[in-house]
Design an enzyme around this catalytic site. Structure first.
Site, PDB file in Angstrom:
ATOM      1  N   HIS A 228       0.830  -1.213   0.000  1.00 30.27           N
ATOM      2  CA  HIS A 228       0.000   0.000   0.000  1.00 30.27           C
ATOM      3  C   HIS A 228       0.861   1.259   0.000  1.00 30.27           C
ATOM      4  O   HIS A 228       0.694   2.146  -0.861  1.00 30.27           O
ATOM      5  CB  HIS A 228      -0.917  -0.015   1.227  1.00 30.27           C
ATOM      6  CG  HIS A 228      -1.762   1.202   1.387  1.00 30.27           C
ATOM      7  ND1 HIS A 228      -3.095   1.245   1.052  1.00 30.27           N
ATOM      8  CD2 HIS A 228      -1.461   2.453   1.855  1.00 30.27           C
ATOM      9  CE1 HIS A 228      -3.581   2.452   1.293  1.00 30.27           C
ATOM     10  NE2 HIS A 228      -2.602   3.208   1.794  1.00 30.27           N
ATOM     11  N   GLU A 229       1.765   1.342   0.960  1.00 29.86           N
ATOM     12  CA  GLU A 229       2.575   2.556   1.062  1.00 29.86           C
ATOM     13  C   GLU A 229       3.485   2.723  -0.153  1.00 29.86           C
ATOM     14  O   GLU A 229       3.767   3.855  -0.567  1.00 29.86           O
ATOM     15  CB  GLU A 229       3.388   2.542   2.357  1.00 29.86           C
ATOM     16  CG  GLU A 229       2.553   2.594   3.625  1.00 29.86           C
ATOM     17  CD  GLU A 229       1.576   3.749   3.674  1.00 29.86           C
ATOM     18  OE1 GLU A 229       1.864   4.813   3.061  1.00 29.86           O
ATOM     19  OE2 GLU A 229       0.517   3.610   4.302  1.00 29.86           O
TER      20      GLU A 229
ATOM     21  N   HIS B  71       1.737   4.621  -2.859  1.00 29.22           N
ATOM     22  CA  HIS B  71       1.928   6.068  -2.711  1.00 29.22           C
ATOM     23  C   HIS B  71       3.309   6.470  -3.227  1.00 29.22           C
ATOM     24  O   HIS B  71       3.454   7.498  -3.905  1.00 29.22           O
ATOM     25  CB  HIS B  71       1.825   6.463  -1.231  1.00 29.22           C
ATOM     26  CG  HIS B  71       0.448   6.473  -0.673  1.00 29.22           C
ATOM     27  ND1 HIS B  71      -0.601   7.159  -1.252  1.00 29.22           N
ATOM     28  CD2 HIS B  71      -0.063   5.895   0.452  1.00 29.22           C
ATOM     29  CE1 HIS B  71      -1.688   7.000  -0.522  1.00 29.22           C
ATOM     30  NE2 HIS B  71      -1.394   6.238   0.512  1.00 29.22           N
TER      31      HIS B  71
ATOM     32  N   HIS C 269       3.461   6.866  -6.861  1.00 27.59           N
ATOM     33  CA  HIS C 269       2.806   8.102  -7.288  1.00 27.59           C
ATOM     34  C   HIS C 269       3.798   9.264  -7.256  1.00 27.59           C
ATOM     35  O   HIS C 269       3.727  10.188  -8.085  1.00 27.59           O
ATOM     36  CB  HIS C 269       1.608   8.378  -6.371  1.00 27.59           C
ATOM     37  CG  HIS C 269       0.540   9.203  -6.998  1.00 27.59           C
ATOM     38  ND1 HIS C 269      -0.646   9.499  -6.359  1.00 27.59           N
ATOM     39  CD2 HIS C 269       0.446   9.822  -8.197  1.00 27.59           C
ATOM     40  CE1 HIS C 269      -1.401  10.250  -7.129  1.00 27.59           C
ATOM     41  NE2 HIS C 269      -0.767  10.469  -8.254  1.00 27.59           N
TER      42      HIS C 269
END
Length: 707
Positions: free
Chosen positions: A495-496, A499, A502
């Site tokens: 998940h992290e 980010h 991105h």
């Protein structure tokens, strides 16, 4: 994910090269005020001392003031170049210092760092007030907006729009008396959030459950007991063993503790960590912050803070958010009731017909039920989830297969803590794309949770490559033993890193628009989508290898483990829905109706009852007194975004599944249409460009969760 606690409103950026004023030249010995000699312009933590931060802030703040004054005093007519770009440039040094310092306040907050933060935050808020309510500055910005908006294109137009609208939303058009009140509110909220962060971290550390006897830890296994022993040593050794409380309401360790009295102690330590039952009470801070936010919204002409906050998001209005949530609640509630009954019935098989399931029992009997029905347990699978293998052979491997990225560890990069690692990110054309740090292990100086941020954002304007980091709170094994993860911790790493991608893959002209500078109900989409790679068979087989033998997880165990992912998932959805509705409940009220600290707990219960989510068996993921996303971070009236963006993520995962889950062409499409674009265009249009869908399809969410 956590929004960086820096002076974002002035739209500043770090750069590989910085021009320093004469004032800075006089302080060249301060490494924060010098051009870094480290690759990428990365922070040189081998030279930076704690005493450097305050003078660096003082210099950077003064430079920002000087730069703003130059814009205001210009005798030339306002243009995009001499006003908007000059404004974008005005706080580059401050951004550079802030990003480094506030990374430490989150992940390595020593008492000395905490003392500096208390001095710095009011200075930054005062500067923000000065700029936000600088009438001559806003007048020049408005002139550019009126004259050039329609003639500018692309990122130039978007940059102008964002700056102009931010000033308006911050109160630039208010009369003088209301401006003064907004300034006072901003200063007070800044002070309260500082208090909140300090108090909550201390409360969570103090909530440690001390255990005297090894036999009370029955069920943990030797590795778990060794971890409790290590945690006790690192926290002062008040007893031979310690159970550390993590940021969420429920504690994963409850799944393994045979001792029911100890399970109760752990659960109650969690839910009461900051509600006044023990040493700490954050309710007064939460109540005052909520009241001040409501007043801000009213000054700006909105009925409540949620209406004010949501205007800039994909959802647009509280009504749209509630419609989305109520649809989920209506479908979720009967499944949650059935799940609770099934667990209680299972427990009664061994505990007797009169046994009453309590929230601290749920994880324990659910785990036993999963073991019986699916023949799988955390203890059986954790040896296959070594943190290093998950990172290299899982997280990085997926990014290589899908986006063509490779990762080279850089042992020459200075770090702020020895547990960290740094990697150079190399693109498929062989060129360096970014620098990535990871800091995965918990310690008393780190706040709870997991997040992504950066020491520098990508910007073509300043030839700046992104310098990105991920932070988690996994338990570090005793020396000589592998650090093993639960499945939830595995997906958190993926998940992290979503980010991080991105930020890493950003390709934007301006710092203000790059990377994760998007609406809250879009920013969680890349991270939630990236979780899907954790269970793709080819990725899973590559990282799920035994920590001692290196052998892949046996096929039968793998099948059982993957089937168990969606076992009794109503709880996870319910705790998220409850926290989301608490957040909205606090921020849908006018200022006159905000409950006092004494009424806060009662208000929480009433709010959950009103929307049909009061369920002692499934408490909110975060209750008010420790809801850091909302009262300490940037998610006020925005916690719904985790569920909202999960819909987007599921829709995007469906596109990947149809085209080939690891198809490089689809990965490139994702890069080109979403991950590289930051906030340079309409976010819904980006989603549509990639998926071909005019609107997200929420019906797939419950299916994806196994509900």
């Amino acid at each position: 994910m956590k929004i960086t606690k820096i002076f974002m409103s002035i739209g500043v950026a770090s750069a590989l090269t910085m021009q320093f004023s004469a004032c800075q030249q006089a302080q060249r010995e301060n490494p924060l005020l010098q051009e870094s000699t480290i690759a990428f312009g990365a922070p040189d933590f081998s030279k930076i001392q704690t005493s450097d931060y305050l003078p660096a802030f003082e210099t950077a703040i003064q430079q920002t003031r000087d730069n703003i004054q130059k814009i205001v005093e210009s005798e030339d007519s306002a243009t995009f170049e001499n006003t908007i770009l000059a404004y974008e440039e005005s706080g580059r040094l401050l951004d550079h210092v802030s990003r480094i310092f506030f990374a430490l306040t989150e992940a390595e907050k020593t008492p000395e760092i905490g003392d500096i933060e208390k001095k710095v935050q009011p200075m930054l808020t005062e500067l923000e007030n000065e700029i936000s309510f600088n009438k001559p500055l806003f007048e020049r910005i408005r002139q550019v907006y009126d004259k050039q908006h329609d003639t500018l294109t692309g990122e130039d137009q978007k940059l102008l729009e964002e700056i102009y609208k931010d000033f308006v939303r911050n109160g630039a058009l208010l009369p003088d008396d209301k401006m003064e009140r907004m300034k006072a509110i901003n200063l007070r909220i800044s002070d309260l959030q500082q208090q909140w962060g300090d108090q909550l971290q201390e409360a969570t550390n103090n909530a440690v459950v001390w255990v005297d006897k090894k036999e009370d830890l029955a069920g943990l296994g030797e590795a778990g007991i060794a971890q409790c022993q290590k945690d006790a040593e690192s926290r002062g050794g008040k007893a031979p063993y310690a159970i550390v409380i993590v940021n969420t309401t429920q504690q994963a360790i409850l799944a393994n503790l045979d001792n029911r009295d100890l399970r109760k102690r752990v659960f109650e330590a969690s839910i009461h960590r900051a509600d006044g039952t023990g040493q700490s009470n954050t309710f007064p801070i939460a109540s005052e912050i909520a009241k001040l936010r409501a007043e801000q919204a009213e000054i700006m002409g909105y009925p409540n803070y949620a209406a004010y906050s949501l205007e800039k998001t994909m959802a647009k209005t509280p009504e749209n958010v509630y419609a989305f949530l109520k649809n989920l609640i209506s479908q979720y509630s009967p499944k949650a009731d059935a799940e609770t009954k099934a667990i209680e019935d299972f427990a009664r098989q061994t505990e007797g017909a009169d046994f009453q399931l309590q929230p601290y029992d749920r994880f324990y009997y659910s785990a036993k039920m999963k073991k019986q029905l699916l023949n799988v347990s955390d203890d059986e699978v954790k040896p296959y989830f070594n943190v290093d293998s998950v990172l290299i052979n899982g997280v990085f491997y997926a990014a290589n297969r899908v986006y063509g990225l490779t990762f080279k560890e850089r042992t020459d990069i200075p770090l702020y803590h020895p547990d960290m690692k740094a990697f150079e990110v190399i693109d498929k054309d062989g060129k360096t794309k970014a620098l990535f740090y990871c800091d995965y292990f918990r310690r008393p100086t780190k706040r709870g949770g997991a997040w992504m941020d950066g020491f520098a954002k990508q910007s073509r304007q300043w030839n700046q490559l992104p310098i990105i980091f991920n932070v988690c709170n996994n338990a570090k094994a005793p020396e000589g033993q592998p650090s093993l993860l639960t499945w939830d911790e595995v997906t958190t790493m993926f998940h992290e890193f979503g980010h991080a991608l991105h930020g890493i893959l950003s390709d934007c002209q301006y710092n203000r628009l790059s990377g994760t500078s998007v609406a809250r109900d879009f920013v969680e989409m890349p991270s939630q989508f990236n979780e899907s790679f954790a269970s793709i068979p080819e990725i899973f087989d590559h990282y799920a290898r035994h920590c001692e033998t290196g052998e892949p997880m046996p096929a039968d165990l793998k099948e059982r483990m993957l089937k168990s992912i969606n076992f009794q998932t109503a709880y996870a959805l319910g705790e998220n829905l409850a926290a989301t509705c608490l957040d909205l409940a606090w921020h849908m009220l006018p200022s006159k109706d905000i409950p006092t600290a004494e009424k806060a707990a009662e208000f929480e219960t009433q709010a959950l009852r009103q929307i049909g989510l009061f369920n002692p068996q499934i408490p909110p993921r975060y209750s008010t007194s420790y809801f850091n996303h909302v009262f300490g971070g940037g998610y006020a009236a925005g916690y719904y975004s985790y569920l909202w963006t999960e819909v987007l993520a599921v829709n995007i995962a469906d596109v990947f599944a149809k085209r080939g889950a690891l198809d490089p062409a689809t990965g490139q499409d994702m890069r080109d249409k979403i991950l590289s674009r930051g906030n340079t265009g309409d976010l819904m249009q980006m989603f549509t460009d990639f998926t071909g869908m005019a609107q997200p399809d929420a019906s797939s969410l419950l299916k994806a969760r196994g509900l």
